[in-house]
Write a protein that holds these residues in place. Structure first.
Motif, PDB file in Angstrom:
ATOM      1  N   TYR A  44       0.849  -1.192   0.000  1.00 39.47           N
ATOM      2  CA  TYR A  44       0.000   0.000   0.000  1.00 39.47           C
ATOM      3  C   TYR A  44       0.882   1.239   0.000  1.00 39.47           C
ATOM      4  CZ  TYR A  44       1.169   0.634   4.935  1.00 39.47           C
ATOM      5  OH  TYR A  44       1.856   0.832   6.106  1.00 39.47           O
ATOM      6  N   ASN A  58      -3.815   3.818   0.485  1.00 37.42           N
ATOM      7  CA  ASN A  58      -4.182   3.246  -0.813  1.00 37.42           C
ATOM      8  C   ASN A  58      -3.378   1.960  -0.981  1.00 37.42           C
ATOM      9  OD1 ASN A  58      -5.252   3.183  -3.493  1.00 37.42           O
ATOM     10  ND2 ASN A  58      -3.309   3.855  -4.293  1.00 37.42           N
ATOM     11  N   GLY A  60      -7.190  -0.232   0.346  1.00 33.02           N
ATOM     12  CA  GLY A  60      -8.543  -0.317  -0.134  1.00 33.02           C
ATOM     13  C   GLY A  60      -8.805  -1.405  -1.146  1.00 33.02           C
ATOM     14  N   PHE A  61      -7.790  -2.223  -1.486  1.00 36.79           N
ATOM     15  CA  PHE A  61      -7.963  -3.244  -2.528  1.00 36.79           C
ATOM     16  C   PHE A  61      -8.525  -4.528  -1.933  1.00 36.79           C
ATOM     17  CE2 PHE A  61      -4.614  -0.540  -4.350  1.00 36.79           C
ATOM     18  CZ  PHE A  61      -5.164  -0.280  -5.601  1.00 36.79           C
ATOM     19  N   THR A  79     -10.960  -1.511  -5.485  1.00 30.50           N
ATOM     20  CA  THR A  79     -11.319  -0.596  -4.397  1.00 30.50           C
ATOM     21  C   THR A  79     -12.785  -0.194  -4.538  1.00 30.50           C
ATOM     22  OG1 THR A  79     -10.907   1.541  -5.485  1.00 30.50           O
ATOM     23  CG2 THR A  79      -8.997   0.391  -4.553  1.00 30.50           C
ATOM     24  N   ASP A 397     -11.650  -6.221   2.821  1.00 28.98           N
ATOM     25  CA  ASP A 397     -11.728  -4.782   2.584  1.00 28.98           C
ATOM     26  C   ASP A 397     -11.243  -4.085   3.845  1.00 28.98           C
ATOM     27  OD1 ASP A 397     -12.349  -2.176   2.005  1.00 28.98           O
ATOM     28  OD2 ASP A 397     -14.506  -2.480   1.841  1.00 28.98           O
ATOM     29  N   PHE A 400      -9.481   1.462   3.553  1.00 29.40           N
ATOM     30  CA  PHE A 400      -8.404   2.445   3.418  1.00 29.40           C
ATOM     31  C   PHE A 400      -7.756   2.755   4.778  1.00 29.40           C
ATOM     32  CE2 PHE A 400     -11.273   2.838  -0.099  1.00 29.40           C
ATOM     33  CZ  PHE A 400     -10.451   2.996  -1.208  1.00 29.40           C
ATOM     34  N   ASN A 427      -5.237  -4.855   3.795  1.00 28.44           N
ATOM     35  CA  ASN A 427      -5.605  -5.905   2.839  1.00 28.44           C
ATOM     36  C   ASN A 427      -4.662  -7.090   2.991  1.00 28.44           C
ATOM     37  OD1 ASN A 427      -6.060  -3.271   0.497  1.00 28.44           O
ATOM     38  ND2 ASN A 427      -7.696  -4.349   1.542  1.00 28.44           N
TER      39      ASN A 427
END
Length: 434
Positions: A44, A58, A60-61, A79, A397, A400, A427
C-alpha cells in the motif's frame, strides 16, 4: 466439507517468474508458494495523513478480487469509492477526488505480493471519475458528500461509482458492479467506460440495455456487492449484498431474502433468483463462477473476532447452485417486481414463497474461514480469487485503514473496535482449499 489450509513460510522480497518451462518449452504446472495461515499483506501507499496523524491508505484493494484470465499466479483486486466516514445519514470524504480503481497484483514464488499496475476508472470522455455519490435520477442513494471540515458540500458525480464487484475478461476489459444505482459498468483495459447498465428508470448514457427496475429499491450502501462471469464469458451474474427495501424497509418480512441477477451480454436478457442468508442482514460480499450454474459466494457478518466470541462470528464461503432455482423475474419489469398473492417478494415469508412454488438457490458450506485458519481477524471478508478448481485466495476490505471516530472524525482502523495502538487493518491474502 472439510477444507485444508496450505501451510507456508512468509517472506517479503520482490520476485521472479511464476511459471517455469521444460526443455521442450512446455509450461510447467503453476505451483503455489507456501503461505501461512496468517496470510500475506498487500502493498500500500499513503494517500494523506490527517491533522491527528491518521494515515489514509491506498490500500482499499479488497472490495472484490478476480483471477487474471490468462496469467497464473496473478489477480486483480478492486477498491470501492474511497475513504468515507459516517456523518449522520451522509458521508465525509477525506480524499474527495479519489478515483476508484483496480489493482493488478502478482503472487511471487517466494510468497510475497507485488503490485503490477493500477487501472483508474474513467468516464466515456476518458476523464477520471470519483467515488462521490450520483445525482438524483442517476442512481442517487440520498447521501450528501461532505469534505473533512464537515461543512463544505462536494459535487455529485453522475459517473461516480461505489465499486464492489469485479470481472476480468479475456479481451482485457472489465465489468464492475456497484452500490449506488446499482450499476454494472463495462470498462476497457485502460479503465475507460464502454457501457453502463442501470436499473430501468435510472438515467444512463448507453442505450436501452437495463437491469430490472426492482433493483432501484436496493438498500443504500448494500447494493450489488458481487459480480461474476460464467466460464463461457456469456453471462454476468450479480448478487445483492442484502435484502431489497421493496417496497420499503418497514414492509420487509424477512431480512434473509436476497437476490441474484443474471445478464446475457449478447442479448441483454436478465433472470433473477433468490438466495437465503443464514442470518438476517448478513452481507453477500462476493460471487465467483465455478460453472454456468454453480458459484462460490461470501456470506459474512461485520464482526471482529477480537470483539466477539469466535463461535458467533460468521466469515463463510458457500457453494450455491441456481440450476433448479426459480426465475422470479417480472415480465412487465415494474418497480416492485414479481408479486406473490399481491405482495412483493420481500413482503413474503419463505413459507409463503415456498407455497407459491418459488425455490431459492441451493447452498452448502464450502469454507468456514475462522475454523480453517484458526482465526480470521478482519471484519469485512469481500474478495475471492479462484486460483484453481480446489483452491481460492480471499481478501478483506480494509476501508483504506480508516473509520468513523467520535464526532465523525477520521480515525485509524484497527482489527478491533477497541484497539488503539497497533494492528492497523490492512488488505491481506489468505489461501485455502474448498
Amino acid at each position: 466439507m472439510k477444507t485444508r489450509v496450505l501451510k507456508i513460510v512468509f517472506t517479503i522480497t520482490l520476485a521472479t517468474t511464476l511459471i517455469a518451462c521444460n526443455d521442450d518449452d512446455t509450461p510447467s504446472p503453476y505451483q503455489l508458494p507456501e503461505i501461512s495461515n496468517k496470510g500475506i499483506k498487500l502493498p500500500y501507499s499513503v494517500l494523506k495523513t490527517t491533522n491527528n496523524n491518521v494515515e489514509v491508505r491506498n490500500g482499499g484493494f479488497g472490495s472484490a478480487a478476480t483471477a487474471h484470465p490468462t496469467n497464473q499466479g496473478e489477480f486483480y483486486a478492486l477498491t470501492d469509492r474511497g475513504a468515507n466516514i459516517k456523518f449522520g445519514s451522509d458521508k465525509i470524504f477525506p480524499t474527495p477526488n479519489y478515483t476508484p480503481r483496480i489493482g493488478h497484483f502478482k503472487l511471487n514464488t517466494d510468497g510475497s505480493i507485488e503490485m503490477v499496475r493500477e487501472i483508474l476508472f474513467k468516464n466515456p470522455a476518458g476523464n477520471n471519475i470519483s467515488g462521490r455519490p450520483n445525482p438524483e435520477g442517476y442512481g442517487a442513494t440520498g447521501e450528501t458528500a461532505y469534505a473533512e471540515d464537515q461543512t463544505t458540500t462536494l459535487d455529485d458525480d453522475k459517473y461516480g461509482l461505489d465499486s464492489e464487484g469485479l470481472v476480468a475478461m479475456k479481451d482485457g476489459s472489465f465489468w464492475v458492479s456497484d452500490e449506488y444505482g446499482p450499476h454494472i459498468v463495462h470498462f476497457d483495459a485502460n479503465g475507460k467506460q464502454i457501457e453502463r447498465l442501470s436499473p430501468k428508470g435510472i438515467a444512463g448514457e448507453t442505450g436501452d440495455r437495463k437491469l430490472p427496475a426492482v433493483f432501484k429499491t436496493r438498500w443504500a450502501n448494500r447494493g450489488m456487492e458481487g459480480l461474476a462471469i460464467t466460464p463461457d464469458e456469456k453471462t454476468l451474474v450479480g448478487i445483492m449484498q442484502s435484502t431489497l427495501y421493496n417496497p420499503s424497509k418497514a414492509e420487509v418480512a424477512d431480512f434473509t431474502i436476497t437476490r441474484i441477477v443474471t445478464f446475457d451480454i449478447e442479448t441483454g436478457t436478465t433472470k433473477q433468483y433468490l438466495h437465503k442468508q443464514e442470518k438476517a442482514k448478513n452481507s453477500n460480499s462476493e460471487i465467483v463462477a465455478l460453472s454456468n450454474t454453480e458459484f462460490l459466494i461470501v456470506e459474512r457478518d461485520g464482526a471482529f473476532t477480537k470483539d466477539t466470541d469466535k463461535n458467533l462470528v460468521q466469515k463463510h464461503i458457500y457453494k450455491i447452485d441456481i440450476s433448479n432455482a426459480t426465475d422470479v423475474s417480472d415480465a412487465d419489469d415494474t418497480l416492485n417486481g414479481k408479486l406473490v398473492n399481491g405482495k412483493t417478494i420481500e413482503q413474503c415469508t419463505w413459507t409463503e414463497l415456498a407455497n407459491a412454488g418459488i425455490v431459492p438457490a441451493t447452498k452448502t458450506l464450502a469454507v468456514d474461514l475462522i475454523a480453517e485458519l484458526g482465526d480470521y481477524p478482519h471484519d469485512k471478508l469481500e474478495g475471492i480469487w479462484l486460483i484453481n478448481p480446489t483452491t481460492i485466495g480471499v481478501i478483506n476490505d480494509d476501508d483504506f485503514a480508516v473509520w468513523t471516530g467520535d464526532n465523525s472524525a477520521t480515525n485509524q482502523k484497527y482489527i478491533s473496535k477497541t484497539e488503539t495502538s497497533e494492528n492497523i487493518d490492512g488488505n491481506t491474502l489468505y489461501i485455502v482449499n474448498f
